[in-house]
Design an enzyme around this catalytic site. Sequence first.
Site, PDB file in Angstrom:
ATOM      1  N   GLY A  12      48.027  57.553  36.773  1.00  0.00           N
ATOM      2  CA  GLY A  12      46.723  56.886  36.841  1.00  0.00           C
ATOM      3  C   GLY A  12      46.780  55.511  36.212  1.00  0.00           C
ATOM      4  N   ARG A  15      44.252  51.507  37.028  1.00  0.00           N
ATOM      5  CA  ARG A  15      42.961  50.996  36.529  1.00  0.00           C
ATOM      6  C   ARG A  15      42.759  51.488  35.100  1.00  0.00           C
ATOM      7  NH1 ARG A  15      38.739  53.583  39.147  1.00  0.00           N
ATOM      8  NH2 ARG A  15      39.989  55.069  40.320  1.00  0.00           N
ATOM      9  N   ASN A  81      47.712  60.482  32.094  1.00  0.00           N
ATOM     10  CA  ASN A  81      46.430  59.791  31.974  1.00  0.00           C
ATOM     11  C   ASN A  81      45.510  59.993  33.175  1.00  0.00           C
ATOM     12  OD1 ASN A  81      44.623  57.343  31.098  1.00  0.00           O
ATOM     13  ND2 ASN A  81      45.299  56.889  33.188  1.00  0.00           N
ATOM     14  N   SER A 130      39.943  64.047  25.961  1.00  0.00           N
ATOM     15  CA  SER A 130      38.629  63.397  25.842  1.00  0.00           C
ATOM     16  C   SER A 130      37.923  64.008  24.649  1.00  0.00           C
ATOM     17  CB  SER A 130      37.795  63.637  27.107  1.00  0.00           C
ATOM     18  OG  SER A 130      36.444  63.275  26.881  1.00  0.00           O
ATOM     19  N   TYR A 143      34.633  69.139  33.522  1.00  0.00           N
ATOM     20  CA  TYR A 143      35.392  68.064  32.867  1.00  0.00           C
ATOM     21  C   TYR A 143      35.747  68.465  31.432  1.00  0.00           C
ATOM     22  CZ  TYR A 143      36.573  63.382  31.148  1.00  0.00           C
ATOM     23  OH  TYR A 143      37.215  62.295  30.593  1.00  0.00           O
ATOM     24  N   LYS A 147      39.524  69.087  29.779  1.00  0.00           N
ATOM     25  CA  LYS A 147      40.028  68.302  28.652  1.00  0.00           C
ATOM     26  C   LYS A 147      40.328  69.193  27.448  1.00  0.00           C
ATOM     27  CE  LYS A 147      40.116  64.334  30.702  1.00  0.00           C
ATOM     28  NZ  LYS A 147      41.376  63.613  30.889  1.00  0.00           N
ATOM     29  N   ILE A 175      34.914  54.803  26.765  1.00  0.00           N
ATOM     30  CA  ILE A 175      35.734  53.599  26.956  1.00  0.00           C
ATOM     31  C   ILE A 175      35.220  52.892  28.208  1.00  0.00           C
ATOM     32  CG2 ILE A 175      38.076  52.716  27.279  1.00  0.00           C
ATOM     33  CD1 ILE A 175      37.745  54.235  24.617  1.00  0.00           C
TER      34      ILE A 175
HETATM   35  P1  NAP Z   1      39.429  55.368  35.851  1.00  0.00           P
HETATM   36  O1  NAP Z   1      39.173  53.957  35.515  1.00  0.00           O
HETATM   37  O2  NAP Z   1      38.521  56.105  36.778  1.00  0.00           O
HETATM   38  O3  NAP Z   1      40.944  55.484  36.397  1.00  0.00           O
HETATM   39  C1  NAP Z   1      41.441  56.728  36.774  1.00  0.00           C
HETATM   40  C2  NAP Z   1      42.893  56.588  37.143  1.00  0.00           C
HETATM   41  O4  NAP Z   1      43.396  57.893  37.515  1.00  0.00           O
HETATM   42  C3  NAP Z   1      43.127  55.677  38.338  1.00  0.00           C
HETATM   43  O5  NAP Z   1      44.360  55.025  38.164  1.00  0.00           O
HETATM   44  C4  NAP Z   1      43.201  56.659  39.506  1.00  0.00           C
HETATM   45  O6  NAP Z   1      43.958  56.166  40.600  1.00  0.00           O
HETATM   46  C5  NAP Z   1      43.949  57.781  38.827  1.00  0.00           C
HETATM   47  N1  NAP Z   1      43.798  59.060  39.519  1.00  0.00           N
HETATM   48  C6  NAP Z   1      42.662  59.751  39.792  1.00  0.00           C
HETATM   49  N2  NAP Z   1      42.944  60.888  40.441  1.00  0.00           N
HETATM   50  C7  NAP Z   1      44.287  60.913  40.572  1.00  0.00           C
HETATM   51  C8  NAP Z   1      45.191  61.823  41.174  1.00  0.00           C
HETATM   52  N3  NAP Z   1      44.768  62.952  41.764  1.00  0.00           N
HETATM   53  N4  NAP Z   1      46.510  61.541  41.145  1.00  0.00           N
HETATM   54  C9  NAP Z   1      46.957  60.398  40.579  1.00  0.00           C
HETATM   55  N5  NAP Z   1      46.154  59.499  39.989  1.00  0.00           N
HETATM   56  C10 NAP Z   1      44.842  59.756  39.997  1.00  0.00           C
HETATM   57  O7  NAP Z   1      39.470  56.281  34.532  1.00  0.00           O
HETATM   58  P2  NAP Z   1      39.691  55.909  32.990  1.00  0.00           P
HETATM   59  O8  NAP Z   1      38.378  55.794  32.367  1.00  0.00           O
HETATM   60  O9  NAP Z   1      40.690  54.832  32.841  1.00  0.00           O
HETATM   61  O10 NAP Z   1      40.289  57.296  32.501  1.00  0.00           O
HETATM   62  C11 NAP Z   1      41.658  57.521  32.293  1.00  0.00           C
HETATM   63  C12 NAP Z   1      41.823  58.855  31.566  1.00  0.00           C
HETATM   64  O11 NAP Z   1      41.116  58.788  30.323  1.00  0.00           O
HETATM   65  C13 NAP Z   1      41.242  60.036  32.334  1.00  0.00           C
HETATM   66  O12 NAP Z   1      42.048  61.172  32.129  1.00  0.00           O
HETATM   67  C14 NAP Z   1      39.893  60.232  31.667  1.00  0.00           C
HETATM   68  O13 NAP Z   1      39.425  61.549  31.797  1.00  0.00           O
HETATM   69  C15 NAP Z   1      40.225  59.874  30.248  1.00  0.00           C
HETATM   70  N6  NAP Z   1      39.059  59.500  29.440  1.00  0.00           N
HETATM   71  C16 NAP Z   1      38.287  58.439  29.801  1.00  0.00           C
HETATM   72  C17 NAP Z   1      37.185  58.106  29.008  1.00  0.00           C
HETATM   73  C18 NAP Z   1      36.278  56.952  29.330  1.00  0.00           C
HETATM   74  O14 NAP Z   1      35.230  56.826  28.674  1.00  0.00           O
HETATM   75  N7  NAP Z   1      36.614  56.086  30.263  1.00  0.00           N
HETATM   76  C19 NAP Z   1      36.903  58.870  27.870  1.00  0.00           C
HETATM   77  C20 NAP Z   1      37.709  59.939  27.554  1.00  0.00           C
HETATM   78  C21 NAP Z   1      38.797  60.249  28.343  1.00  0.00           C
HETATM   79  P3  NAP Z   1      43.237  55.296  41.798  1.00  0.00           P
HETATM   80  O15 NAP Z   1      43.025  53.911  41.243  1.00  0.00           O
HETATM   81  O16 NAP Z   1      44.205  55.340  42.906  1.00  0.00           O
HETATM   82  O17 NAP Z   1      41.950  56.004  42.098  1.00  0.00           O
END
Ligand code: NAP
Length: 236
Positions: A12, A15, A81, A130, A143, A147, A175
């Site tokens: 992932g 982004r 990730n 998370s 979700y 996690k 985030i």
């Molecule tokens: P994001 O901006 O939505 O990015 C998600 C990433 O995961 C993208 O690169 C996406 O690829 C990839 N992805 C999704 N489904 C996938 C799959 N089946 N196989 C391979 N890649 C896949 O999310 P983020 O906020 O950066 O989150 C990253 C991680 O941190 C996640 O595990 C999320 O649960 C965790 N997290 C986030 C937050 C927050 O507040 N943002 C808080 C706690 C935990 P594409 O670009 O191709 O779609």
Amino acid sequence: MTLQGKVALVTGGSRGIGRAIAEALSAAGASVATCHADDPPAVPFPVALALPADVSSEVDVVCLFDRIEAELGTPDIVVNNAGILHEAPLAETSVTDFDRVIAVNLRGSFLVAREAARRMESGRIINIASDLGLLGRENMAAYGASKGGIIALTRSMARELAPKILVNAIAPGPIDTDMTSPGAMSPEALAKDLDTPLARFGRPGEVAALATFLAGPDASFITGQCYGVNGGSVMT
Ligand code: NAP
């Protein structure tokens, strides 16, 4: 350049948090491969290899490691990730929705870590969990469960893979990424996200800094831990 000569995989990495981790590991000297769900990626990559691979697919994950091994070498650092969010009341969550969240977030972390365990002689696995895996959150049962599962998976893998592979989790709080953009979450959920002592969204780079530390030589006595980068949402 503490990671000079190391090979890293960040799932992932197209982004948000994954991209920031990929850039930080790359800046520390590692050769970084990323994978993403959609092909082609929306943005250009500053990393050595950027491959499409669905982490929930066993075949995709095996092929992903084969490509990385052929082109960069066996990974020393693996960051689980890739993740998706699903917000819906429990009563309106379909089995399909539940299974998809578990498949990407939890099964994906298992598949990638299993492949790493089969191939890596030593190194680091870092799982992105998370704070909701610890706190729970209304309308995010699947979700939160995925996690919480990642945190449990981290502890078991840390025991089993010691002393060669050190396994830790990072449990971010809110985030600023696409996942927390206004269209992706309800206003109520976003307001809850801001209800922390620091009362702001974190930056992807603030998670990447910890991931880089956990991947590096100074984290050599750390395994089985789950660290918050969360503005104080969880205090243990
Ligand atoms: P994001 O901006 O939505 O990015 C998600 C990433 O995961 C993208 O690169 C996406 O690829 C990839 N992805 C999704 N489904 C996938 C799959 N089946 N196989 C391979 N890649 C896949 O999310 P983020 O906020 O950066 O989150 C990253 C991680 O941190 C996640 O595990 C999320 O649960 C965790 N997290 C986030 C937050 C927050 O507040 N943002 C808080 C706690 C935990 P594409 O670009 O191709 O779609």
